[in-house]
Write an enzyme that holds these catalytic residues in place. Structure first.
Site, short mmCIF file in Angstrom:
data_model
loop_
_atom_site.label_atom_id
_atom_site.label_comp_id
_atom_site.label_asym_id
_atom_site.label_seq_id
_atom_site.Cartn_x
_atom_site.Cartn_y
_atom_site.Cartn_z
N HIS A 197 39.57 35.68 55.41
CA HIS A 197 40.80 34.73 55.99
C HIS A 197 41.93 35.75 56.53
O HIS A 197 42.44 36.83 55.62
CB HIS A 197 41.23 33.91 54.91
N ASP A 231 40.71 27.70 51.92
CA ASP A 231 41.31 29.07 51.68
C ASP A 231 41.95 29.13 50.31
O ASP A 231 42.80 30.14 50.18
CB ASP A 231 42.24 29.64 52.70
N SER A 276 42.29 38.56 53.79
CA SER A 276 41.94 38.46 52.40
C SER A 276 40.54 38.08 52.25
O SER A 276 39.94 37.42 53.06
CB SER A 276 42.70 37.25 51.50
N ASN A 312 34.33 34.39 51.86
CA ASN A 312 35.19 34.21 52.82
C ASN A 312 36.26 35.11 53.45
O ASN A 312 36.92 35.55 52.37
CB ASN A 312 35.84 32.51 53.07
C1 GAR Z 1 38.61 36.36 61.75
O1 GAR Z 1 40.07 36.72 62.11
C2 GAR Z 1 38.54 35.75 60.63
O2 GAR Z 1 39.52 36.33 59.62
C3 GAR Z 1 39.00 34.30 60.60
O3 GAR Z 1 38.48 33.95 61.86
C4 GAR Z 1 38.35 35.08 62.58
C5 GAR Z 1 36.95 35.24 63.11
O4 GAR Z 1 36.57 36.38 63.95
N1 GAR Z 1 38.61 33.11 59.75
C6 GAR Z 1 39.42 32.25 59.55
O5 GAR Z 1 40.29 32.13 60.06
C7 GAR Z 1 38.80 31.27 58.43
N2 GAR Z 1 39.86 30.62 57.97
P1 GAR Z 1 35.04 36.77 64.67
O6 GAR Z 1 34.22 35.64 64.76
O7 GAR Z 1 35.31 37.69 65.61
O8 GAR Z 1 34.52 37.52 63.20
#
Ligand code: GAR
Length: 219
Positions: free
Chosen positions: A111, A147, A138, A109
């Protein structure tokens, strides 16, 4: 090296998915995306995947009563695509432990925080409110804890005096893309693996997460 099969789980925009797809297409990753699966049928990431000719799976998780049963059925459908690795790229649902148990050590994942700081939502605002001098992203192995799995690698950005959550997020996002591609590359090459609940790098238990350097490598 034979191409690894990836399943990418998404809930939103899909910019990390696009970074993975580009890296597969250019040969930077010896992998192909076999499936993009989402718990949100209206996710922009699904539209992007379909436009790229990637197989998709959409299962709406809203309004489903039995969480554990939904998770089990969803992961069975993902598993039917026979992925070697499962990558959560903006997948905004915590999956039940029983559903992900078969994928231990093969599920990543990304995060947007320097875990263990700021698990959960709203990480950029929380980093600013906490007065953090540094923020980041991360990549970690997925466990049933939100997470909370072992962290493989991180990318860091300084927090600037005039930062807003939006500015911080925008500055971090390109680093997220590089971090996710580099982390997956390290797994595919065998440089990194999960051993029990510890990350091993180059044959040794890691004492800290790998760090993304300016040249896009992990050190
Ligand atoms: C990203 O910033 C990712 O790190 C976060 O969601 C966004 C997705 O962007 N993930 C989380 O918060 C998971 N806990 P994207 O759809 O443009 O890749």
């Amino acid at each position: 090296m034979p191409h690894a099969r990836l399943a990418v789980l998404v809930s939103g925009r899909g910019s990390n998915l696009e970074a993975l797809h580009a890296a597969c297409g250019s040969g930077r990753l010896a992998a192909e995306i076999a499936l993009v699966a989402s718990n949100r049928p209206d996710a922009l990431a699904l539209t992007r995947a379909r436009a790229a000719g990637i197989a998709t799976l959409a299962c709406d998780s809203r309004g489903t009563g039995d969480r554990a049963a939904w998770d089990m059925a969803f992961m069975a459908a993902v598993g039917a695509a026979r992925p070697d690795w499962i990558v959560l790229a903006g997948f905004m649902r915590r999956l039940d432990g029983a559903a992900i148990a078969p994928w231990a050590g093969r599920m990543l994942n990304i995060h947007p925080s320097l875990l263990p700081r700021h698990p959960g939502l709203d990480t950029h605002r929380r980093a600013l409110e906490a007065g953090d001098a540094e923020h980041g992203a991360s990549v970690h192995f997925v466990t049933a804890e939100l997470d909370g799995g072992p962290v493989l690698a991180q990318a860091r950005v300084p927090v600037l005096p005039d930062d807003t959550p939006e500015r911080l997020a925008a500055r971090l996002l390109p680093l997220e893309h590089r971090l996710l591609v580099a982390s997956l590359g390290a797994l595919l090459s065998g440089r990194v693996r999960l051993h029990g609940d510890r990350v091993w790098v180059d044959g040794h238990a890691a004492v800290r997460p790998l760090q993304l350097s300016a040249d896009g490598n992990l050190s």
